[in-house]
Design a protein around this motif. Structure first.
Motif, PDB file in Angstrom:
ATOM      1  N   ILE A 210       1.019  -1.303   0.066  1.00  0.00           N
ATOM      2  CA  ILE A 210       0.182   0.133   0.011  1.00  0.00           C
ATOM      3  C   ILE A 210       0.846   1.396  -0.025  1.00  0.00           C
ATOM      4  O   ILE A 210       0.552   2.183  -0.777  1.00  0.00           O
ATOM      5  N   ALA A 211       1.982   1.263   0.687  1.00  0.00           N
ATOM      6  CA  ALA A 211       2.840   2.355   0.800  1.00  0.00           C
ATOM      7  C   ALA A 211       3.455   2.605  -0.575  1.00  0.00           C
ATOM      8  O   ALA A 211       3.673   3.719  -1.193  1.00  0.00           O
ATOM      9  N   MET A 212       3.955   1.309  -1.145  1.00  0.00           N
ATOM     10  CA  MET A 212       4.270   1.475  -2.768  1.00  0.00           C
ATOM     11  C   MET A 212       3.119   2.154  -3.627  1.00  0.00           C
ATOM     12  O   MET A 212       3.691   2.975  -4.424  1.00  0.00           O
ATOM     13  N   ALA A 213       1.878   1.794  -3.573  1.00  0.00           N
ATOM     14  CA  ALA A 213       0.885   2.513  -4.120  1.00  0.00           C
ATOM     15  C   ALA A 213       1.063   4.150  -4.119  1.00  0.00           C
ATOM     16  O   ALA A 213       0.417   4.698  -4.837  1.00  0.00           O
ATOM     17  N   HIS A 214       1.300   4.611  -2.952  1.00  0.00           N
ATOM     18  CA  HIS A 214       1.509   5.929  -2.740  1.00  0.00           C
ATOM     19  C   HIS A 214       2.651   6.726  -3.578  1.00  0.00           C
ATOM     20  O   HIS A 214       2.886   7.784  -3.504  1.00  0.00           O
ATOM     21  N   GLU A 215       3.450   5.856  -3.891  1.00  0.00           N
ATOM     22  CA  GLU A 215       4.880   6.236  -4.788  1.00  0.00           C
ATOM     23  C   GLU A 215       5.576   7.173  -4.052  1.00  0.00           C
ATOM     24  O   GLU A 215       6.262   8.037  -4.530  1.00  0.00           O
ATOM     25  N   ILE A 216       5.759   6.781  -2.570  1.00  0.00           N
ATOM     26  CA  ILE A 216       6.673   7.499  -1.930  1.00  0.00           C
ATOM     27  C   ILE A 216       8.289   6.999  -2.289  1.00  0.00           C
ATOM     28  O   ILE A 216       8.293   6.204  -2.745  1.00  0.00           O
ATOM     29  N   PRO A 217       9.161   7.894  -1.864  1.00  0.00           N
ATOM     30  CA  PRO A 217      10.444   7.712  -2.221  1.00  0.00           C
ATOM     31  C   PRO A 217      11.053   6.261  -1.858  1.00  0.00           C
ATOM     32  O   PRO A 217      11.909   5.517  -2.768  1.00  0.00           O
ATOM     33  N   TYR A 218      10.668   5.931  -0.714  1.00  0.00           N
ATOM     34  CA  TYR A 218      11.265   4.578  -0.360  1.00  0.00           C
ATOM     35  C   TYR A 218      10.369   3.737   0.618  1.00  0.00           C
ATOM     36  O   TYR A 218       9.741   4.338   1.426  1.00  0.00           O
ATOM     37  N   VAL A 219      10.491   2.398   0.288  1.00  0.00           N
ATOM     38  CA  VAL A 219       9.337   1.582   1.065  1.00  0.00           C
ATOM     39  C   VAL A 219      10.424   0.214   1.007  1.00  0.00           C
ATOM     40  O   VAL A 219      11.151  -0.036   0.135  1.00  0.00           O
ATOM     41  N   ALA A 220      10.607  -0.382   2.292  1.00  0.00           N
ATOM     42  CA  ALA A 220      11.456  -1.727   2.521  1.00  0.00           C
ATOM     43  C   ALA A 220      10.662  -2.453   3.634  1.00  0.00           C
ATOM     44  O   ALA A 220      10.069  -2.000   4.274  1.00  0.00           O
ATOM     45  N   THR A 221      10.983  -3.653   3.218  1.00  0.00           N
ATOM     46  CA  THR A 221      10.844  -4.690   4.445  1.00  0.00           C
ATOM     47  C   THR A 221      12.105  -5.263   4.952  1.00  0.00           C
ATOM     48  O   THR A 221      13.196  -5.163   4.240  1.00  0.00           O
ATOM     49  N   ALA A 222      12.018  -5.741   6.040  1.00  0.00           N
ATOM     50  CA  ALA A 222      13.334  -6.568   6.663  1.00  0.00           C
ATOM     51  C   ALA A 222      12.750  -7.185   7.831  1.00  0.00           C
ATOM     52  O   ALA A 222      11.505  -7.408   8.096  1.00  0.00           O
ATOM     53  N   THR A 223      13.628  -8.176   8.260  1.00  0.00           N
ATOM     54  CA  THR A 223      13.274  -8.982   9.478  1.00  0.00           C
ATOM     55  C   THR A 223      14.549  -8.718  10.616  1.00  0.00           C
ATOM     56  O   THR A 223      15.563  -8.399  10.051  1.00  0.00           O
ATOM     57  N   VAL A 224      14.131  -9.265  11.897  1.00  0.00           N
ATOM     58  CA  VAL A 224      15.413  -9.404  12.810  1.00  0.00           C
ATOM     59  C   VAL A 224      16.255 -10.256  12.427  1.00  0.00           C
ATOM     60  O   VAL A 224      17.409 -10.330  13.144  1.00  0.00           O
TER      61      VAL A 224
ATOM     62  N   GLU B  33      11.696   1.738  -4.644  1.00  0.00           N
ATOM     63  CA  GLU B  33      11.867   3.221  -4.812  1.00  0.00           C
ATOM     64  C   GLU B  33      10.699   3.935  -5.614  1.00  0.00           C
ATOM     65  O   GLU B  33      10.611   3.095  -6.799  1.00  0.00           O
ATOM     66  N   TYR B  34       9.982   4.651  -5.233  1.00  0.00           N
ATOM     67  CA  TYR B  34       8.771   5.479  -6.032  1.00  0.00           C
ATOM     68  C   TYR B  34       7.880   4.268  -6.699  1.00  0.00           C
ATOM     69  O   TYR B  34       7.674   4.416  -7.864  1.00  0.00           O
ATOM     70  N   GLY B  35       7.584   3.316  -5.841  1.00  0.00           N
ATOM     71  CA  GLY B  35       6.701   2.349  -6.177  1.00  0.00           C
ATOM     72  C   GLY B  35       6.947   1.121  -6.953  1.00  0.00           C
ATOM     73  O   GLY B  35       6.097   0.159  -7.277  1.00  0.00           O
ATOM     74  N   GLU B  36       8.606   1.015  -7.316  1.00  0.00           N
ATOM     75  CA  GLU B  36       8.838   0.211  -7.965  1.00  0.00           C
ATOM     76  C   GLU B  36       9.994  -0.868  -7.095  1.00  0.00           C
ATOM     77  O   GLU B  36      10.942  -0.315  -6.503  1.00  0.00           O
ATOM     78  N   VAL B  37       9.972  -2.158  -7.207  1.00  0.00           N
ATOM     79  CA  VAL B  37      10.684  -3.056  -6.592  1.00  0.00           C
ATOM     80  C   VAL B  37      12.282  -2.900  -6.982  1.00  0.00           C
ATOM     81  O   VAL B  37      12.397  -3.014  -8.246  1.00  0.00           O
ATOM     82  N   LYS B  38      13.205  -2.361  -6.240  1.00  0.00           N
ATOM     83  CA  LYS B  38      14.622  -2.387  -6.920  1.00  0.00           C
ATOM     84  C   LYS B  38      15.541  -3.507  -6.400  1.00  0.00           C
ATOM     85  O   LYS B  38      16.426  -3.713  -7.072  1.00  0.00           O
TER      86      LYS B  38
END
Lengths: 544, 338
Positions: free
Chosen positions: B204-218, B276-281
């Motif tokens: 959903i965050a990617m759909a906002h096309e914000i500069p950066y979205v990431a997932t991570a785990t511990v 970045e901006y809605g695209e998986v990098k």
């Protein structure tokens, strides 16, 4: 105190809350016994010296190595590396090439002329060491380190024992042997060549406080084989020993070696190098029952040596020219023992070499009271002492497993026992920590890295020359190989425990100083132990 | 066999530190001078994934901003266990307001800093907002979406443990299908949480096309630190979603927290990527592929799937979801990786 609007209490830190009181189990740092160390007959701290090699500090690694074994360049060539058989890395890809790194370190030391660390202050005690084989050299080295004067009496004109007169050059170049022996002499070991001891008790009276016997086993066992005059029946010990003389033994075009141990393989490969067109091993059982090490059998087969399995030699010196032998086919019974089948085959053989094992020459001990000899071997107690107080023994004369590595281990153990005995104490080895088994580790954290293979001399070259068969590693792949070590059971400061604690309850003490738990806040969750790559943390129940 | 890279560091960058690496190549967590933003003495359960993830993330953010950082916190475990008035475990400027408004509070702080800077007061202070999956995917979602839409200069970090653990393990919109919670009991024909469309906020965050979205785990510290550091180097709205296993809510052993996060990633249950901006990098590829059973079986919240007759069909549906992740994000194991 002035507080902001609606604030009634001063801000405090959660450090006041000692969450350690929640704990029912606690983590503890341990040093477990790595399986390589557990498997090493010479008692090397392999993980310990690899630790230094990993950081590229080869000199420190070599010094750590020679704390237990003064002959790394030799060991890196002739040892059958049981350590690698125990290595936990084999459960991931393949065992660490410990032996090749050891050889690299030994060669580096020889190249750069590294010296042993200074010995302890002189104790004024003198110990006689009889025999300059690996057991004797090792005992003399460790005694010297402890401050005692070690004097070696060697019957032969050159030192090294079976390392010189038993192991072929293509496995152990003599300059390597000479360099490592010379380092021991420079260290203060006294060596008397061509000095035969005929009466131990008499010799001891020349100012020695104790004696270590390491005379080896160099009398070839014979089997009765009816033979005519013309056929040459030799024994393996004299053939291999003869290789050190000016004239190599004449074995002929077609050589038959009788036996299935490493010595049989050594002789067959030596015969091939001396120009034999055919070198054949006759062995009475099957390959899986053969006492020779598998990789040596493999190398021999690659060199064109043939092996006649399930066969015995019943007669030699047959035929007109006396160069035929009779071989009987055998069959294994239900207990795995070979039984004759009555099927015979005639073979041509210019010479037959018997490699049926060796006995120790114990004549020098005839008048020593208290000594017990059983089945040709001298009996020793857990502290390597014979039935006669002050007389210790080790190496081939005191054990069933006759390898250089075992002998080096015997020498070290005996030196420690002699040291204790000289101080009027009884040698008690330290209790061993628990084994660092693979299931106690977390292999996720190790990078994938297959074993670096040492270059093997071209088959053609090794059939005709006595050049060393196995090459060595160079700096880059030795470092690579060392870094494949997983440091089983011993902290290698990867910072995992320090990082993964949700309660910030691990204190990092700085490089080389490892870590400490802060039990005021440790809740005992156990993540540190689960995520420790090498299994150096254990979880124990809290009392009460 | 002959062409092996000379550079090989035993554990590479899998472990927290590595004495063979140069100090600048080591993780923030390996550093003796790390901030310890969330200090000892907090009241999180034994083996808390969220406490760990929060220290990992905020220490990295502190390191990236030269310690010029303010954090706004939503209500939830992280707030409750760290700051029972008047004590706190936080060693950074930190504010808690309400359950649903962390993103809005952070927006306000960022705006205030901007104004102060325009007036020539104060330096370049950066803002982080953080909350659990309840405060992010449910209660605070409106404020979060607004923050994204306005592209406010805030990094929002969601610590996802799949439920309202603090109040007794109730279902959130991030609770995975078939999982048992206090409000999705393992009863009836489809026990546990429903198989719905789910609510994967990173998408959903990617759909906002914000500069950066990431997932991570511990379980992948280096990856987590890399993403937080990268995020702090970007201006505008950024979102990082960190999977933090919860021993209490998941019914796992306290010592298995990191292992569970690793299994979630290795089975494809939880895709680890950056956009970045809605695209998986880039994605963190699977290193040792495993079936989802390996992840499900140790968790008591899935115990009903492994009864006398295992719920083969349900497990297959979960496997299908993991397979879809692997296809969609191209997570297949490969040489090298991220």
């Amino acid at each position: 105190m002035d507080k902001p609007f609606a604030i009634t209490l001063k801000p405090g830190s959660s450090l006041a809350n000692h969450t350690g009181s929640w704990r029912t189990t606690r983590p503890e740092y341990v040093d477990r016994l790595p399986p390589c160390n557990a498997a090493c007959p010479a008692g090397e701290n392999i993980q310990g010296w690899l630790f230094h090699a990993e950081s590229g500090d080869y000199e420190k690694a070599w010094h750590a190595l020679v704390e237990n074994n003064p002959l790394p360049a030799i060991m890196g060539r002739v040892c059958y590396h049981p350590c690698e058989g125990g290595c936990n890395r084999q459960h991931m890809d393949s065992a660490v090439g410990i032996n090749s790194v050891e050889r690299f370190l030994g060669d580096e030391a020889n190249k750069h002329g590294w010296k042993f660390a200074p010995a302890a202050a002189a104790s004024g005690r003198r110990v006689l060491v009889i025999g300059s084989g690996p057991a004797g050299l090792s005992a003399a080295y460790h005694l010297t380190r402890m401050g005692h004067k070690a004097v070696i009496y060697e019957e032969a004109p050159l030192a090294g024992g079976m390392m010189r007169f038993g192991i072929p050059k293509y496995r152990l170049p003599r300059e390597v042997l000479d360099t490592e022996i010379q380092r021991l002499l420079d260290f203060g070991v006294e060596l008397h060549l061509e000095t035969k001891v005929t009466d131990v008790q008499q010799t001891m009276k020349d100012g020695f406080d104790a004696v270590f016997l390491g005379v080896g086993a160099h009398i070839a066992k014979r089997a009765y084989i009816p033979a005519g005059d013309a056929n040459k029946v030799l024994d393996a010990v004299s053939v291999l020993r003869g290789m050190e003389d000016h004239d190599a033994p004449l074995l002929g075009r077609r050589v038959v070696v009788y036996g299935g141990g490493n010595t049989a393989i050594d002789v067959a490969r030596t015969a091939k190098r001396l120009g034999a067109e055919e070198s054949i091993i006759v062995y009475r059982r099957t390959r899986d029952k053969m006492p020779a090490h598998d990789f040596e059998v493999e190398e021999a087969l690659q060199e064109g040596i043939s092996i006649k399995w399930l066969s015995t030699i019943t007669e030699a010196g047959m035929g007109e020219r006396g160069d035929d032998i009779m071989v009987e086919k055998m069959a294994l019974d239900e207990n795995g023992f070979p039984q004759p089948t009555g099927e015979f085959e005639r073979m041509e053989a210019d010479s037959v070499v018997l490699a049926l094992g060796q006995d120790a020459d114990l004549s020098l001990l005839e008048n020593v009271p208290g000594l017990v000899v059983d089945k040709g071997m001298i009996e020793i107690d857990a502290g390597m002492m014979t039935g006669h107080p002050g007389v210790f023994a080790g190496g081939d004369m005191a054990g069933n497993e006759r390898t250089v590595t075992v002998a080096v281990g015997h020498g070290k153990k005996a030196a420690r026992a002699i040291d204790a005995w000289l101080r009027g104490e009884k040698y008690a080895p330290l209790p061993k920590p628990e084994l660092a088994t693979f299931d106690r580790m977390n292999p996720w954290y190790y990078s994938d890295a297959p074993k670096t293979m040492r270059p093997v001399l071209d088959i053609i070259r090794r059939q005709s020359t006595f050049e060393e068969v196995l090459g060595g590693l160079d700096e880059t792949n030795a470092l690579f190989e060392a870094r494949r070590c997983m440091s089983c059971g011993n902290c290698f400061e990867c910072d995992n425990c320090y990082g993964v604690c949700p309660d910030n309850a691990v204190i990092k003490l700085g490089p080389g100083k490892r870590f400490q738990f802060n039990y005021d806040y440790c809740k005992g969750c156990g993540i540190c132990a689960t995520e420790c790559p090498c299994g150096a943390i254990r979880i124990v129940a809290e009392e009460n | 066999m002959s062409l092996q890279p000379v550079k090989f560091y035993q554990t590479g960058t899998f472990t927290v530190g590595n004495r063979l690496l140069a100090p600048e190549e080591r993780s923030v967590q390996a550093n003796m001078q790390r901030t310890n933003s969330l200090n000892s003495g907090h009241r999180a359960c034994q083996g808390c994934g969220e406490a760990l993830g929060a220290r990992y993330a905020i220490d990295a953010a502190m390191n990236a901003t030269n310690r010029q950082l303010i954090a706004a916190n939503a209500t939830g475990c992280l707030e409750v266990f760290s700051t029972p008035y008047p004590e706190t475990s936080w060693q950074i400027p930190w504010i808690h307001s309400l359950f649903g408004n962390a993103a809005a509070v952070a927006t306000g702080i960022a705006a205030a800093i901007k104004v102060k800077k325009q007036k020539g007061q104060g330096g370049d202070v950066r803002v982080v907002a953080q909350g659990g999956d309840g405060g992010t995917t449910d209660i605070g979602f409106g404020c979060l979406s607004g923050m994204f839409e306005r592209n406010d200069d805030v990094l929002y970090i969601c610590y996802d443990n799949g439920g309202y653990m603090n109040t007794g393990v109730q279902r959130s919109s991030a609770t995975p299908p078939a999982a048992r919670t206090a409000t999705t009991m393992p009863l009836g024909p489809e026990p546990g949480n429903v198989f719905g469309q789910g609510k994967f906020v990173p998408a959903i965050a990617m759909a906002h096309e914000i500069p950066y979205v990431a997932t991570a785990t511990v379980a992948d510290l280096r990856d987590l630190e890399y993403k937080v550091t990268k995020a702090m180097g970007i201006r505008g709205a950024r979102y990082i979603h960190i999977l933090v296993p919860c021993p209490l809510g998941w019914g796992t052993a306290s010592h298995d927290t990191i292992r569970m996060a690793r299994l979630a990633k290795e089975t494809g249950i939880f895709p680890v990527f950056e956009a970045e901006y809605g695209e998986v990098k880039s994605v963190l590829a699977i290193r040792r592929p495993l079936p989802v059973e390996e992840y499900l079986r140790p968790q008591k919240r899935y115990a009903h799937l492994f009864g006398k007759s295992p719920a083969v069909a349900t497990i297959a549906r979960i496997q299908a979801l993991a397979d879809k992740n692997i296809r969609k994000y191209r997570l297949q194991a490969r040489q090298g990786g991220h």
